[in-house]
Design a protein around this motif. Sequence first.
Motif, PDB file in Angstrom:
ATOM      1  N   ASP B 141     -24.693   7.023  36.782  1.00  0.00           N
ATOM      2  CA  ASP B 141     -25.147   7.186  35.402  1.00  0.00           C
ATOM      3  C   ASP B 141     -24.606   8.508  34.903  1.00  0.00           C
ATOM      4  OD1 ASP B 141     -28.381   7.317  33.697  1.00  0.00           O
ATOM      5  OD2 ASP B 141     -26.333   7.105  32.969  1.00  0.00           O
ATOM      6  N   LEU B 142     -23.366   8.482  34.481  1.00  0.00           N
ATOM      7  CA  LEU B 142     -22.785   9.727  33.992  1.00  0.00           C
ATOM      8  C   LEU B 142     -21.940   9.459  32.753  1.00  0.00           C
ATOM      9  CD1 LEU B 142     -19.541   9.658  35.073  1.00  0.00           C
ATOM     10  CD2 LEU B 142     -20.678  10.042  37.208  1.00  0.00           C
ATOM     11  N   VAL B 143     -21.590  10.519  32.070  1.00  0.00           N
ATOM     12  CA  VAL B 143     -20.799  10.409  30.843  1.00  0.00           C
ATOM     13  C   VAL B 143     -19.623  11.364  30.955  1.00  0.00           C
ATOM     14  CG1 VAL B 143     -20.838  10.656  28.341  1.00  0.00           C
ATOM     15  CG2 VAL B 143     -22.911   9.976  29.546  1.00  0.00           C
ATOM     16  N   THR B 144     -18.414  10.874  30.702  1.00  0.00           N
ATOM     17  CA  THR B 144     -17.271  11.788  30.695  1.00  0.00           C
ATOM     18  C   THR B 144     -16.867  12.019  29.241  1.00  0.00           C
ATOM     19  OG1 THR B 144     -15.719   9.965  30.922  1.00  0.00           O
ATOM     20  CG2 THR B 144     -16.366  11.081  32.926  1.00  0.00           C
ATOM     21  N   ILE B 145     -16.739  13.278  28.883  1.00  0.00           N
ATOM     22  CA  ILE B 145     -16.324  13.639  27.533  1.00  0.00           C
ATOM     23  C   ILE B 145     -14.996  14.367  27.656  1.00  0.00           C
ATOM     24  CG2 ILE B 145     -16.903  14.964  25.483  1.00  0.00           C
ATOM     25  CD1 ILE B 145     -19.814  14.499  26.146  1.00  0.00           C
ATOM     26  N   ARG B 146     -14.013  13.787  27.042  1.00  0.00           N
ATOM     27  CA  ARG B 146     -12.650  14.278  27.247  1.00  0.00           C
ATOM     28  C   ARG B 146     -12.068  14.752  25.930  1.00  0.00           C
ATOM     29  NH1 ARG B 146      -8.129   9.645  28.070  1.00  0.00           N
ATOM     30  NH2 ARG B 146      -6.315  10.871  27.481  1.00  0.00           N
ATOM     31  N   GLU B 147     -11.467  15.926  25.963  1.00  0.00           N
ATOM     32  CA  GLU B 147     -10.766  16.448  24.796  1.00  0.00           C
ATOM     33  C   GLU B 147      -9.540  15.582  24.575  1.00  0.00           C
ATOM     34  OE1 GLU B 147      -8.009  18.003  23.551  1.00  0.00           O
ATOM     35  OE2 GLU B 147      -9.145  18.439  21.749  1.00  0.00           O
ATOM     36  N   ASN B 148      -9.339  15.094  23.369  1.00  0.00           N
ATOM     37  CA  ASN B 148      -8.362  14.023  23.192  1.00  0.00           C
ATOM     38  C   ASN B 148      -7.128  14.397  22.388  1.00  0.00           C
ATOM     39  OD1 ASN B 148      -7.908  11.437  23.966  1.00  0.00           O
ATOM     40  ND2 ASN B 148      -9.278  10.486  22.498  1.00  0.00           N
ATOM     41  N   THR B 149      -7.008  15.649  21.969  1.00  0.00           N
ATOM     42  CA  THR B 149      -5.895  15.955  21.064  1.00  0.00           C
ATOM     43  C   THR B 149      -4.815  16.849  21.650  1.00  0.00           C
ATOM     44  OG1 THR B 149      -7.108  17.851  20.199  1.00  0.00           O
ATOM     45  CG2 THR B 149      -7.319  15.766  19.007  1.00  0.00           C
ATOM     46  N   GLU B 150      -5.156  17.676  22.631  1.00  0.00           N
ATOM     47  CA  GLU B 150      -4.150  18.641  23.092  1.00  0.00           C
ATOM     48  C   GLU B 150      -4.051  18.599  24.608  1.00  0.00           C
ATOM     49  OE1 GLU B 150      -5.564  22.439  21.692  1.00  0.00           O
ATOM     50  OE2 GLU B 150      -7.007  22.536  23.320  1.00  0.00           O
ATOM     51  N   GLY B 151      -4.011  19.742  25.213  1.00  0.00           N
ATOM     52  CA  GLY B 151      -3.925  19.782  26.673  1.00  0.00           C
ATOM     53  C   GLY B 151      -2.558  19.356  27.152  1.00  0.00           C
ATOM     54  N   GLU B 152      -2.535  18.614  28.237  1.00  0.00           N
ATOM     55  CA  GLU B 152      -1.263  18.240  28.847  1.00  0.00           C
ATOM     56  C   GLU B 152      -0.556  17.152  28.055  1.00  0.00           C
ATOM     57  OE1 GLU B 152      -4.153  18.398  30.149  1.00  0.00           O
ATOM     58  OE2 GLU B 152      -4.140  19.558  31.999  1.00  0.00           O
ATOM     59  N   TYR B 153      -1.280  16.523  27.131  1.00  0.00           N
ATOM     60  CA  TYR B 153      -0.696  15.406  26.401  1.00  0.00           C
ATOM     61  C   TYR B 153      -0.188  15.825  25.031  1.00  0.00           C
ATOM     62  CZ  TYR B 153      -2.881  12.457  29.947  1.00  0.00           C
ATOM     63  OH  TYR B 153      -3.259  11.867  31.123  1.00  0.00           O
ATOM     64  N   SER B 154       0.148  17.093  24.897  1.00  0.00           N
ATOM     65  CA  SER B 154       0.626  17.533  23.592  1.00  0.00           C
ATOM     66  C   SER B 154       2.008  16.970  23.303  1.00  0.00           C
ATOM     67  CB  SER B 154       0.652  19.063  23.558  1.00  0.00           C
ATOM     68  OG  SER B 154       1.187  19.561  24.774  1.00  0.00           O
ATOM     69  N   GLY B 155       2.676  16.455  24.335  1.00  0.00           N
ATOM     70  CA  GLY B 155       3.976  15.826  24.102  1.00  0.00           C
ATOM     71  C   GLY B 155       5.102  16.818  23.901  1.00  0.00           C
ATOM     72  N   ILE B 156       4.846  18.081  24.243  1.00  0.00           N
ATOM     73  CA  ILE B 156       5.904  19.094  24.064  1.00  0.00           C
ATOM     74  C   ILE B 156       6.618  19.228  25.396  1.00  0.00           C
ATOM     75  CG2 ILE B 156       6.419  21.384  23.195  1.00  0.00           C
ATOM     76  CD1 ILE B 156       3.513  21.558  22.272  1.00  0.00           C
ATOM     77  N   ASP B 162      20.064  21.348  32.964  1.00  0.00           N
ATOM     78  CA  ASP B 162      20.158  20.045  33.600  1.00  0.00           C
ATOM     79  C   ASP B 162      19.413  20.076  34.930  1.00  0.00           C
ATOM     80  OD1 ASP B 162      22.789  17.982  34.935  1.00  0.00           O
ATOM     81  OD2 ASP B 162      20.948  17.463  33.869  1.00  0.00           O
ATOM     82  N   GLY B 163      18.418  19.222  35.074  1.00  0.00           N
ATOM     83  CA  GLY B 163      17.664  19.175  36.325  1.00  0.00           C
ATOM     84  C   GLY B 163      16.392  19.996  36.325  1.00  0.00           C
ATOM     85  N   VAL B 164      16.096  20.679  35.236  1.00  0.00           N
ATOM     86  CA  VAL B 164      14.842  21.440  35.160  1.00  0.00           C
ATOM     87  C   VAL B 164      14.123  21.048  33.881  1.00  0.00           C
ATOM     88  CG1 VAL B 164      13.770  23.713  35.059  1.00  0.00           C
ATOM     89  CG2 VAL B 164      15.868  23.395  36.365  1.00  0.00           C
ATOM     90  N   VAL B 165      12.916  20.497  34.027  1.00  0.00           N
ATOM     91  CA  VAL B 165      12.165  20.061  32.857  1.00  0.00           C
ATOM     92  C   VAL B 165      10.881  20.862  32.746  1.00  0.00           C
ATOM     93  CG1 VAL B 165      10.930  18.128  31.806  1.00  0.00           C
ATOM     94  CG2 VAL B 165      13.082  17.733  32.971  1.00  0.00           C
ATOM     95  N   GLN B 166      10.533  21.193  31.537  1.00  0.00           N
ATOM     96  CA  GLN B 166       9.330  21.975  31.292  1.00  0.00           C
ATOM     97  C   GLN B 166       8.412  21.175  30.381  1.00  0.00           C
ATOM     98  OE1 GLN B 166      10.049  26.165  30.201  1.00  0.00           O
ATOM     99  NE2 GLN B 166       9.095  25.589  28.282  1.00  0.00           N
ATOM    100  N   SER B 167       7.158  21.031  30.804  1.00  0.00           N
ATOM    101  CA  SER B 167       6.150  20.352  29.994  1.00  0.00           C
ATOM    102  C   SER B 167       5.145  21.407  29.602  1.00  0.00           C
ATOM    103  CB  SER B 167       5.408  19.333  30.849  1.00  0.00           C
ATOM    104  OG  SER B 167       5.806  18.054  30.612  1.00  0.00           O
ATOM    105  N   ILE B 168       4.761  21.418  28.343  1.00  0.00           N
ATOM    106  CA  ILE B 168       3.830  22.457  27.928  1.00  0.00           C
ATOM    107  C   ILE B 168       2.429  21.895  27.777  1.00  0.00           C
ATOM    108  CG2 ILE B 168       3.262  24.120  26.136  1.00  0.00           C
ATOM    109  CD1 ILE B 168       6.085  24.666  25.739  1.00  0.00           C
ATOM    110  N   LYS B 169       1.481  22.579  28.403  1.00  0.00           N
ATOM    111  CA  LYS B 169       0.073  22.219  28.256  1.00  0.00           C
ATOM    112  C   LYS B 169      -0.525  23.215  27.277  1.00  0.00           C
ATOM    113  CE  LYS B 169      -4.165  22.930  30.882  1.00  0.00           C
ATOM    114  NZ  LYS B 169      -4.860  22.686  32.127  1.00  0.00           N
ATOM    115  N   LEU B 170      -1.075  22.676  26.216  1.00  0.00           N
ATOM    116  CA  LEU B 170      -1.571  23.523  25.138  1.00  0.00           C
ATOM    117  C   LEU B 170      -3.084  23.548  25.120  1.00  0.00           C
ATOM    118  CD1 LEU B 170      -0.191  24.960  22.731  1.00  0.00           C
ATOM    119  CD2 LEU B 170      -0.599  22.904  21.420  1.00  0.00           C
ATOM    120  N   ILE B 171      -3.669  24.732  25.173  1.00  0.00           N
ATOM    121  CA  ILE B 171      -5.121  24.830  25.046  1.00  0.00           C
ATOM    122  C   ILE B 171      -5.399  25.801  23.912  1.00  0.00           C
ATOM    123  CG2 ILE B 171      -7.261  25.555  26.169  1.00  0.00           C
ATOM    124  CD1 ILE B 171      -6.412  23.268  27.660  1.00  0.00           C
TER     125      ILE B 171
END
Lengths: 409, 366
Positions: B141-156, B162-171
């Motif tokens: 019996d629990l509830v998960t509340i998730r921030e839905n707009t930023e974080g690791e899914y900012s899409g940046i 070549d061969g090095v990728v950077q993903s930005i996590k925005l908080i």
Amino acid sequence: MSMTRPASFSIASSGRRCLTMSKLIRPLFLRDRLGSAAQVFGVAGSSRRGKAWDSNKIIPPPAKYGGRHTVTMIPGDGIGPELLRHVQEVFRYSCVPVDFEVVHVNSAMTEEDDIDDAITAIRRNGVALKGNIETSHTMPPSHKSRNNLLRTSLDLYANVIHCQSLPGVQTRHRDIDIMIIRENTEGEYSSLEHESVPGVVESLKIITKSNSLRIADYAFRLAREKGRKRVTAVHKANIMKLGDGLFLQCCKEVASGYPDIVFDSMIVDNTTMQLVSKPQQFDVMVMPNLYGNVVSNVCAGLVGGPGLVPGANLGRDYAVFETATRNTGKSIANKNTANPTAMLLASCMMLDHLQLHDYAALIRSAILRTMNETRMHTADIGGQGTTSEVVQSIMRLMQGASLRSAAAF
Amino acid sequence: MAGNAWRSTVSRVLGAVKNQTSVTRGFAGGIQTVTIIPGDGIGPEISDAVIKIFDSAQVPIHWEERNVTAIKGPGGKWMIPPEAKESMDKSKIGLKGPLKTPIAAGHPSMNLLLRKTFDLYANVRPCVSIEGYKTPYTDVDLVTIRENTEGEYSGIEHVIVDGVVQSIKLITENASQRIAQFAFEYARNNQRSTVTAVHKANIMRMSDGLFLRKCRDVAENYKDIKFTEMYLDTVCLNMVQDPTSFDVLVMPNLYGDILSDLCAGLIGGLGVTPSGNIGANGVAIFESVHGTAPDIAGKDLANPTALLLSAVMMLRHMGLHDHAKKIEKACYDTIESETVRTKDLGGNAKCSEFTNEICRRVQDQD
């Protein structure tokens, strides 16, 4: 270095209760001693290390000083010191030819001298056994996690965890046998963060082709070596198209070179869902750093908890062994209730790495028999035993085993 | 019935200060409009099932059906059809079935578009063990509340070399403040005792550290609710051993994604898990999170439980607690009875049979 297989065990009748080797093998011993001396004084001490990794196993460090290995021991915080003391106790009891060089790391210090000393010691010895070093997150961002520093400085790029259901431990799921290989140096743990404007923080997740290829290669090689049939890559490439996309692409590339092993991939949220409903479907899993953290903790929980699973951090030149879930266990420190199984199994993994297979097998079978047959369990797996009781039980079983093998001769 | 309506009106007016997020609109005893988006695949049939069940329970709701497909608006930006947006802005409450995201369609996923259009910043997933559907985990019996707009899914993301990728996590401070505020409000409105912030501030000191700081700041204003912090790996470890020790969990985007699916797995999977998205300006869209299941679409085999439970969540959000309880009980009883279950729950009943059985139980309760 050839393995000196002791011809027989005998219980010393002098006050020291310990398993000693018979006189027969001493000539072999001397030969090894000279052999290892030649290795030490020949080319520089680390001649074996640093060589390009051939397709065989990692070459263990040569045993200097009379066939005895020196291993760095970092007690860490929380339950680390007491568990490592038990490891030393068990090793002394079974006369394992390993000496520990203890290096303390003070997690409260802001200077990095302590951890630098530890890293130097590991570079010198090649192998380490460690407890977890606490990272207080009230410290400023410039104070990096000590454990992370150790892993990145020594380039311990593969974290390997083997989660297996134990018959003596009551869990909700049975027949789990999953190997998790987690990239240990990059990904979300790059510790590259900045505050662009006040209130907006960016954290960088780095994925490189070379590291992804390296970890995928390691995973497939390990799978082949252990006779595993399937490797699953865990990712989130539908959202992080470039980063995890690159990781997935590297895994696919490596997979093409191993046609005997089935390769598939799964998104991380689906993976966790499948793990809690049907964990038996997984065989070997390979993934970047953060997902590895989540999945290894989930799997450790599924087989019985953090006290049961050992982990290895392996690099090209160095190997550091610890518990899989890297808990400090502050709340149960010094209460004699911690489960020593994970740390003892980690020390067995270390013995296997040093090619001391007989000792490893002896200790491991004693641990598993304590777990499964005598059912001496600590509180975390539902028992009432204390840490020392479990260790005593293990040592008793080891003595029984050696008596039996002595009688066989 | 009239007494109930009067009582709910009074509580709405007087309780507006206390229950800000649970009741948004509504006039005295009147019918509320809800925008329903059936979706693709099995979407239409499960939406019909829900409408049918709501009819039999005589819920005072007027359904406005809309479709969402990505269209290119002026300026070349992808957007949802204006009728859908208008309807949603007016009614403020939506119920959504599964939407398919065609690969290489050139436009972002529909879910992402909806999220951006209505600024749906909180994803709420209550995970409660279903008595009739046995899983290895009981009493969850629990509830998960998730921030839905930023974080690791900012899409940046970018390729540095070549061969090095950077993903930005925005908080950001604002988003963290907003989600923490929502979490504590939710806990208060739903009589929850503990809120746990899930983070990895030992590794990501600045970003998760900021998130944690904001949670702590908000916790100061809610002294009646206990606030704890826990590392992500410890939460995962304890969740699979003893899920009863958790109450409300609040976390950034990626951890929320993983943990909410983990918790859904504990109670039986995405086919029985409800989910709600809360946006700014009082908009709330409740949805089923499973896929479109194109292989069983149109064959009357689908399981409407997830969408039904999300609709029940919607009723609670609207303040129609009695109706919510009635429908939820009927649903749980039907599953528990084991006689009429859809294929994914282990039975072989059709969707229509399952729906009819629930309708019957709802009417029996009156």
